[in-house]
Every structure is written in C-alpha cells, then in structure tokens.
Design a protein around this motif. Structure first.
Motif, mmCIF file in Angstrom:
data_model
loop_
_atom_site.group_PDB
_atom_site.id
_atom_site.type_symbol
_atom_site.label_atom_id
_atom_site.label_comp_id
_atom_site.label_asym_id
_atom_site.label_seq_id
_atom_site.Cartn_x
_atom_site.Cartn_y
_atom_site.Cartn_z
ATOM 1 N N THR A 1 31.434 -10.089 -76.116
ATOM 2 C CA THR A 1 32.703 -10.004 -75.396
ATOM 3 C C THR A 1 33.892 -10.431 -76.240
ATOM 4 O O THR A 1 33.761 -11.084 -77.274
ATOM 5 C CB THR A 1 32.611 -10.820 -74.080
ATOM 6 O OG1 THR A 1 33.684 -10.433 -73.217
ATOM 7 C CG2 THR A 1 32.661 -12.321 -74.341
ATOM 8 N N ASP A 2 35.064 -10.079 -75.725
ATOM 9 C CA ASP A 2 36.336 -10.238 -76.432
ATOM 10 C C ASP A 2 37.366 -10.710 -75.397
ATOM 11 O O ASP A 2 38.168 -9.916 -74.918
ATOM 12 C CB ASP A 2 36.683 -8.841 -77.005
ATOM 13 C CG ASP A 2 37.988 -8.782 -77.753
ATOM 14 O OD1 ASP A 2 38.367 -9.788 -78.359
ATOM 15 O OD2 ASP A 2 38.606 -7.689 -77.747
ATOM 16 N N PRO A 3 37.325 -11.993 -75.041
ATOM 17 C CA PRO A 3 38.210 -12.485 -73.964
ATOM 18 C C PRO A 3 39.674 -12.526 -74.411
ATOM 19 O O PRO A 3 39.960 -12.400 -75.601
ATOM 20 C CB PRO A 3 37.721 -13.925 -73.723
ATOM 21 C CG PRO A 3 36.444 -14.063 -74.474
ATOM 22 C CD PRO A 3 36.487 -13.066 -75.591
ATOM 23 N N GLY B 1 37.896 -4.592 -71.045
ATOM 24 C CA GLY B 1 39.052 -3.827 -71.528
ATOM 25 C C GLY B 1 38.784 -2.339 -71.435
ATOM 26 O O GLY B 1 38.334 -1.818 -70.411
ATOM 27 N N SER B 2 39.019 -1.634 -72.551
ATOM 28 C CA SER B 2 38.862 -0.175 -72.565
ATOM 29 C C SER B 2 37.423 0.258 -72.807
ATOM 30 O O SER B 2 37.159 1.441 -73.006
ATOM 31 C CB SER B 2 39.770 0.430 -73.631
ATOM 32 O OG SER B 2 39.380 -0.035 -74.915
ATOM 33 N N GLY B 3 36.487 -0.708 -72.865
ATOM 34 C CA GLY B 3 35.066 -0.349 -72.879
ATOM 35 C C GLY B 3 34.438 -0.152 -74.248
ATOM 36 O O GLY B 3 33.362 0.459 -74.346
ATOM 37 N N SER B 4 35.047 -0.705 -75.310
ATOM 38 C CA SER B 4 34.497 -0.481 -76.664
ATOM 39 C C SER B 4 33.068 -1.007 -76.791
ATOM 40 O O SER B 4 32.220 -0.365 -77.428
ATOM 41 C CB SER B 4 35.392 -1.160 -77.718
ATOM 42 O OG SER B 4 36.721 -0.746 -77.564
ATOM 43 N N THR B 5 32.778 -2.190 -76.218
ATOM 44 C CA THR B 5 31.408 -2.732 -76.285
ATOM 45 C C THR B 5 30.441 -1.786 -75.571
ATOM 46 O O THR B 5 29.323 -1.558 -76.039
ATOM 47 C CB THR B 5 31.337 -4.126 -75.613
ATOM 48 O OG1 THR B 5 32.387 -4.941 -76.113
ATOM 49 C CG2 THR B 5 29.997 -4.796 -75.872
ATOM 50 N N ILE C 1 32.645 -5.627 -67.017
ATOM 51 C CA ILE C 1 33.537 -6.089 -65.938
ATOM 52 C C ILE C 1 34.966 -6.062 -66.473
ATOM 53 O O ILE C 1 35.223 -6.542 -67.588
ATOM 54 C CB ILE C 1 33.179 -7.525 -65.485
ATOM 55 C CG1 ILE C 1 31.685 -7.656 -65.194
ATOM 56 C CG2 ILE C 1 34.002 -7.926 -64.249
ATOM 57 C CD1 ILE C 1 31.206 -9.100 -65.013
ATOM 58 N N GLU C 2 35.873 -5.487 -65.696
ATOM 59 C CA GLU C 2 37.290 -5.469 -66.090
ATOM 60 C C GLU C 2 38.137 -5.610 -64.831
ATOM 61 O O GLU C 2 37.875 -4.992 -63.816
ATOM 62 C CB GLU C 2 37.615 -4.171 -66.841
ATOM 63 C CG GLU C 2 39.086 -3.913 -67.105
ATOM 64 C CD GLU C 2 39.791 -5.031 -67.877
ATOM 65 O OE1 GLU C 2 39.258 -5.505 -68.881
ATOM 66 O OE2 GLU C 2 40.902 -5.441 -67.442
ATOM 67 N N ARG C 3 39.183 -6.417 -64.939
ATOM 68 C CA ARG C 3 40.006 -6.750 -63.779
ATOM 69 C C ARG C 3 41.162 -5.772 -63.562
ATOM 70 O O ARG C 3 41.636 -5.611 -62.449
ATOM 71 C CB ARG C 3 40.562 -8.156 -64.014
ATOM 72 C CG ARG C 3 40.937 -8.919 -62.809
ATOM 73 C CD ARG C 3 41.291 -10.325 -63.153
ATOM 74 N NE ARG C 3 42.313 -10.425 -64.188
ATOM 75 C CZ ARG C 3 42.820 -11.555 -64.633
ATOM 76 N NH1 ARG C 3 42.390 -12.691 -64.148
ATOM 77 N NH2 ARG C 3 43.741 -11.569 -65.562
HETATM 78 C C1 LIG Z 1 41.005 -8.814 -75.305
HETATM 79 S S1 LIG Z 1 40.904 -7.668 -74.006
HETATM 80 C C2 LIG Z 1 39.384 -6.793 -74.363
HETATM 81 C C3 LIG Z 1 39.613 -5.527 -75.155
HETATM 82 C C4 LIG Z 1 38.323 -4.787 -75.421
HETATM 83 N N1 LIG Z 1 37.528 -5.481 -76.417
HETATM 84 C C5 LIG Z 1 38.573 -3.356 -75.889
HETATM 85 O O1 LIG Z 1 38.090 -2.957 -76.949
HETATM 86 O O2 LIG Z 1 39.283 -2.638 -75.181
HETATM 87 C C6 LIG Z 1 40.469 -8.674 -72.634
HETATM 88 C C7 LIG Z 1 40.387 -7.914 -71.313
HETATM 89 O O3 LIG Z 1 39.927 -8.838 -70.316
HETATM 90 C C8 LIG Z 1 40.522 -8.508 -69.077
HETATM 91 N N2 LIG Z 1 40.424 -9.710 -68.227
HETATM 92 C C9 LIG Z 1 41.145 -10.855 -68.301
HETATM 93 N N3 LIG Z 1 40.719 -11.750 -67.410
HETATM 94 C C10 LIG Z 1 39.683 -11.170 -66.742
HETATM 95 C C11 LIG Z 1 38.813 -11.609 -65.707
HETATM 96 N N4 LIG Z 1 38.940 -12.825 -65.151
HETATM 97 N N5 LIG Z 1 37.850 -10.770 -65.267
HETATM 98 C C12 LIG Z 1 37.718 -9.523 -65.815
HETATM 99 N N6 LIG Z 1 38.525 -9.046 -66.795
HETATM 100 C C13 LIG Z 1 39.486 -9.866 -67.262
HETATM 101 C C14 LIG Z 1 41.937 -8.089 -69.450
HETATM 102 O O4 LIG Z 1 42.510 -7.250 -68.469
HETATM 103 C C15 LIG Z 1 41.701 -7.369 -70.791
HETATM 104 O O5 LIG Z 1 41.589 -5.978 -70.610
#
Ligand SMILES: C[S@@+](CC[C@H](N)C(=O)[O-])C[C@H]1O[C@@H](n2cnc3c(N)ncnc32)[C@H](O)[C@@H]1O
Length: 232
Positions: free
Chosen positions: A37-39, A175-179, A193-195
């Motif tokens: 993951t990538d928070p 996020g955009s689902g790269s993983t 999971i994405e919010r």
């Molecule tokens: C750093 S981005 C991840 C980008 C992803 N690695 C990509 O390649 O697109 C973190 C993502 O976490 C989502 N996010 C933040 N808090 C969240 C939560 N509590 N539950 C689910 N998603 C959350 C944000 O909307 C954001 O899209």
C-alpha cells in the motif's frame, strides 16, 4: 471528502474493490497474504499541481486527502491486515525500525531536479533492503496519469514480488488501482479499498482492463520484474 460516499463493492475477475473508508472495511476482511500500500504521506500532494502531482486539477478540486498522515491506530490496522506488509512512504509514519526497506530509485529523469530522487517502502518482516532503478518518465508511465500520486505498475509489481508467495494482495489506500493492476498482471487475487469515488471509478476501469489483458508477468515469486515489459 469532497463527495458523499456510500459503501460499494465491485467484483472484477480476481479483484474485489470496496468504495469506502478502509477503517470501516478492514474489520470485515479476512487476513490477506500481503498488504502492499501507498497511504497519504501528509505532504499536500492531493492538490495535484506543482512539484508533487504534475496532474492538472481544476481550482477547488483538491480533495484534501493528503493534508495529514493516517492516525497511528489506522496504520496499525493496515499493517496487521496482512501476513506481510509493504508500506510506501514508510519513512513518514514511524512504523518502527526495519532492515527491510525497498528503495525505488526514480532514475535519470529525477536527478538534480526539484523532485525526490527516490521513494522508500517500509517492510514488516526481516530481509535485506533492495533497490529498484526505474524511471517512470523514460518509460512513459505518466503519459496517462489519472491520480496525483499514481505509482508505476512495475514498481508495485516489484513490491508484490518482494513479499514472496503471496496469493491475496490487499491495498487499503488503492487510489487509481496501480497495486491491483500489478497484482492481476502477476496472476494474484486482489482486494482494494478507496474512499474517493472518482479514484475508485478509475481503479475499476484500470483493473477491468488488466483483467481482460490477462496475466503478463511470470508467476514465479520473488523474481525481479522484467522491466522491459510494457506495463502501466
Ligand atoms: C497516495 S494515494 C495512493 C495512490 C495509488 N498508489 C495509485 O497508484 O494511484 C492514497 C489514496 O488513499 C485514499 N485514502 C485516504 N484515506 C483513506 C481511507 N481512510 N480509506 C480509503 N482510502 C483512503 C486517498 O483518496 C488516495 O487516493
């Protein structure tokens, strides 16, 4: 959040995608083999402009998800949601000492410019640190960038393979689902999971496309990703 969110679940091939807050969804899930993951790093990247995002976001459209890092309790829940965990931005979160860091060296395109030259992912188990040199600019990965902090699929595939024989991959900050795209291309199962609805919809589209394309990478665990393959 900018938009009203109701929990939604999409099943796409070997992927199950939840639109919702990971703190509400994680307690309902069985333990995954690996959390990759990538928070949010808390560096304001959700604005998507200037030096972090290089993705034009219209005025007033900053969703604000990167204004702070997740709470300690949330990070604990995320890290323990899998047998193993790889957490990008692991240097921001105080996750504890580890010998096992993944260093993504972003290559020549990022040298001596106003960008970080590498990113660091914290790993939950003991192993040697590893470095991957992969230049997303040279690879053209950002030509179709749809999220301000979108990771190259090849980098996420490398992280998945580092976690070894992990059949079920979980990304609570999808996020955009790269993983998810990387997991499907590696022949693994995926839960994301994405919010934010707009990113969730992008992830659904990308993962559906990857599912249609089928497996591209060799399934052998812990082998380096063949960087010559066109991914993304
Ligand atoms: C750093 S981005 C991840 C980008 C992803 N690695 C990509 O390649 O697109 C973190 C993502 O976490 C989502 N996010 C933040 N808090 C969240 C939560 N509590 N539950 C689910 N998603 C959350 C944000 O909307 C954001 O899209």
């Amino acid at each position: 959040m900018a938009e009203t969110t109701q929990m939604r679940v999409e099943h796409i091939g070997d992927a199950t995608l939840y639109l919702g807050d990971c703190m509400e969804v994680l307690p309902q899930l069985a333990k995954a083999d690996a959390v990759i993951t990538d928070p949010p790093y808390g560096i304001g990247a959700s604005a998507g402009t200037g030096k972090y995002g290089r993705l034009k976001i219209e005025a007033g459209q900053d969703l604000g998800w990167d204004n702070c890092v997740p709470a300690e309790e949330a990070l604990r829940a995320v890290v323990t949601a899998g047998e193993r965990a790889v957490v990008f931005g692991g240097n921001y979160f105080g996750l504890g000492p580890s010998r096992n860091f993944l260093i993504w060296d972003k290559g020549a395109g990022f040298k001596n410019r106003d960008f970080a030259e590498c990113e660091m992912a914290w790993c939950s188990w003991d192993a040697n640190a590893r470095v991957l040199t992969y230049d997303p600019l040279a690879r053209g990965d950002y030509r179709d960038k749809q999220h301000p902090t979108q990771k190259p699929v090849a980098v996420m595939a490398w992280a998945i393979q580092h976690a070894g024989k992990a059949d079920l991959i979980l990304d609570p900050y999808m996020g955009s689902g790269s993983t998810g795209v990387a997991a499907i291309k590696l022949g693994r199962k995926f839960i994301g999971i994405e919010r934010e609805p707009r990113y969730f919809d992008i992830a659904c589209r990308r993962i559906e496309q990857a599912t249609k394309q089928g497996q591209l990478f060799e399934p052998a665990a812990a082998q380096p990703v063949q960087m010559g393959l066109e991914v993304g």
